[in-house]
Design an enzyme around this catalytic site. Structure first.
Site, short mmCIF file in Angstrom:
data_model
loop_
_atom_site.label_atom_id
_atom_site.label_comp_id
_atom_site.label_asym_id
_atom_site.label_seq_id
_atom_site.Cartn_x
_atom_site.Cartn_y
_atom_site.Cartn_z
CB SER A 235 29.48 43.15 -23.75
OG SER A 235 28.40 44.03 -24.02
CE LYS B 226 29.14 47.68 -24.54
NZ LYS B 226 27.98 46.79 -24.37
CB SER C 55 25.79 43.75 -22.27
OG SER C 55 26.36 42.56 -22.75
N1 GLN Z 1 26.47 38.01 -22.61
C1 GLN Z 1 25.53 38.06 -23.69
C2 GLN Z 1 26.20 37.68 -24.98
O1 GLN Z 1 27.31 37.34 -24.93
C3 GLN Z 1 24.90 39.41 -23.76
C4 GLN Z 1 25.72 40.40 -24.45
C5 GLN Z 1 25.06 41.74 -24.53
O2 GLN Z 1 24.06 42.00 -23.87
N2 GLN Z 1 25.63 42.58 -25.38
O3 GLN Z 1 25.64 37.73 -26.02
#
Ligand code: GLN
Length: 483
Positions: A151, A76, A175
């Site tokens: 994400s 990532k 995410s």
């Molecule tokens: N979707 C969640 C957010 O927008 C989690 C994001 C994540 O785990 N990095 O914060």
């Protein structure tokens, strides 16, 4: 025929059926063919990958390789990689080349793995659909008009489309698990502190945790063996003896106690999703597990508590991007204030700005007690719910997401609806618990994921349950049409 799982690729390498160079070329060719339609990679590093494959082949030829030597993977684009751009999918870091490798990258390189490239993601890991990336959205290989989740959407889409056998992700509020579920792969968020955060660009430091995303639970276990461990450069890294994450994979599930939280099967859950989860429970019962319902009375507060805590921490973490030290700098600043404000206004996207504003507000003197203080109290209550539940069960099971992958653009104008995609995932981050998502069916041709939450440092049990489930079912091997 090239194998697709890490376990099978490693066996092919060991037996000399293929070289790491062959396998690496195979993935580079697949990326060239399929990624233009998916956008799962921000950077592909073909030259570096070929060089790493040659080094791995030399080691393997001398009989010196470890279990992951020569296996390709993707990172990532939140993990710093020396000499290769680390953008965090932000214009702010479009020009950023880290002078060092993150601990996770160092460990995987040290294990002889071959990095194919850096995967797309939501900007600074803020999002649930991979639509906030400065480099454009990722498409779901099961249906190109739909999101891969976020994400870590690039990592999930790349693994699902067989553009990497395994990838790293980070999970602050879901995410790793949510995109794994939406793309039909298996992903593990380890216990907070298990995997070093050093060199992993910070979003919300008390919630962020790196982990692996792969086709199978057995592959996750192999990756965890290489990724986990104490790191002196991360002050929240936990000191524990090294552990073999594959050691319980083969254990039968007889007598396993599975808790089903009533709150995770209530309104808001798509009926077809519920059916998929029920079917998975049926498989686990047939394997000898017992189920009981458990109560997580504060589950409904996870989303509000998470979005206050995560935004508060991000507003502090992202203050380092000031146009002075690294990252984007505006042209011809008039004075220092202009340099700060214009660099940040130009460098950050709308969602990142929204979080910084919400977080700054929640931490401000007049509102700290009303928002940040309350969110921290809720966080503790949520954690206590789990402690009580784990007194009677070994794992907690429920859906990973309320629905399957949604259409691109469907939720972009409505941040609150977008935040609700994380309704089942954020609690594990607030509590610091390990959690895994595994594919458990297809609904109208789209993957459904089941989430397993474990007690602290009980990753081997989650991997055991998922592996046993994957011996009985084939959902984790289903191939998306666009790959
Ligand atoms: N979707 C969640 C957010 O927008 C989690 C994001 C994540 O785990 N990095 O914060």
């Amino acid at each position: 025929m090239f194998a697709e799982t890490v376990t099978a690729i490693a066996a092919d390498l060991k037996a000399g059926r293929y070289s790491s160079a062959d396998i690496t070329e195979h993935y580079l060719a697949r990326i060239a063919e399929f990624d233009p339609g998916l956008n799962s990679y921000i950077t592909v590093c073909a030259d570096e990958a070929r060089a790493a494959a040659a080094r791995a082949d030399a080691l393997l030829a001398r009989g010196e390789g470890g279990p992951l030597t020569g296996v390709p993977y993707a990172n990532k684009d939140i993990f710093c990689t020396r000499g290769i751009r680390t953008s965090c999918a932000s214009r702010m870091l479009d020009n950023f080349i880290a002078p060092y490798d993150a601990t996770v990258v160092e460990k995987l390189t040290g294990a002889g793995m071959v990095m194919l490239g850096k995967t797309n993601m939501d900007e600074f890991a803020m999002g649930s659909s991979n639509e906030t990336s400065w480099y454009g959205p990722v498409r779901n290989p099961w249906d190109l008009s739909r999101v891969p989740g976020g994400s870590s959407g690039g990592s999930a889409a790349a693994v699902a489309a067989r553009l990497a056998p395994v990838a790293t992700g980070t999970d602050t509020g879901g995410s790793i698990r949510q995109p794994a579920a939406l793309c039909g792969i298996t992903g593990l968020k380890p216990t907070y502190g298990r995997v070093s955060r050093w060199g992993m660009i910070a979003f919300a430091s008390s919630l962020d945790q790196g982990g692996p995303m792969a086709l199978t639970a057995a592959d996750l276990a192999l990756l965890m063996n290489a990724m986990a461990g104490h790191c002196a450069r991360d002050s929240t890294s936990v000191e524990r003896p090294a552990e073999d994450f594959t050691r319980l994979l083969a254990q039968p599930l007889t007598g396993l106690r599975i808790g089903l939280p009533t709150q995770y099967f209530a309104a808001g859950l798509d009926p077809a999703m519920r059916e998929a989860v029920d079917a998975a429970v049926g498989v686990l019962r047939a394997l000898g597990a017992d189920t009981v319902s458990v109560d997580l009375p504060h589950a409904g507060y996870a989303i509000p508590a998470y979005y206050v805590v995560a935004s508060a921490e991000c507003s502090s973490n992202l203050s380092r991007y000031d146009g002075v030290r690294f990252g984007h700098r505006c042209d011809d600043p008039r004075d220092l204030t202009d340099l700060y404000t214009r660099s940040r206004a130009e460098g950050f996207g709308a969602e990142v700005k929204r979080r910084i504003l919400v977080g700054t507000y929640a931490l401000s003197a007049g509102y700290y007690d009303a928002y940040y203080g309350k969110a921290q109290q809720l966080r503790r209550l949520i954690q206590q719910d789990f402690t009580r539940a784990f007194a009677g069960v070994d794992v907690i099971l429920g859906p990973t997401t309320p629905t399957t992958a949604f259409e691109l653009g469907q939720k972009t104008d409505d941040p609150l609806t977008m935040y609700l995609s994380d309704v089942y995932t954020t609690a594990a981050n607030l509590a610091g618990l390990p959690a895994l998502s595994m594919p458990a069916g297809l609904i109208g041709g789209l993957p459904a994921g089941v989430q397993l939450i474990g007690n602290y440092f009980d990753e081997t049990r989650l991997l055991n349950v998922a592996h046993q489930y994957q011996q009985e079912t084939a959902w984790h091997l289903a191939r998306p049409p666009h790959a």
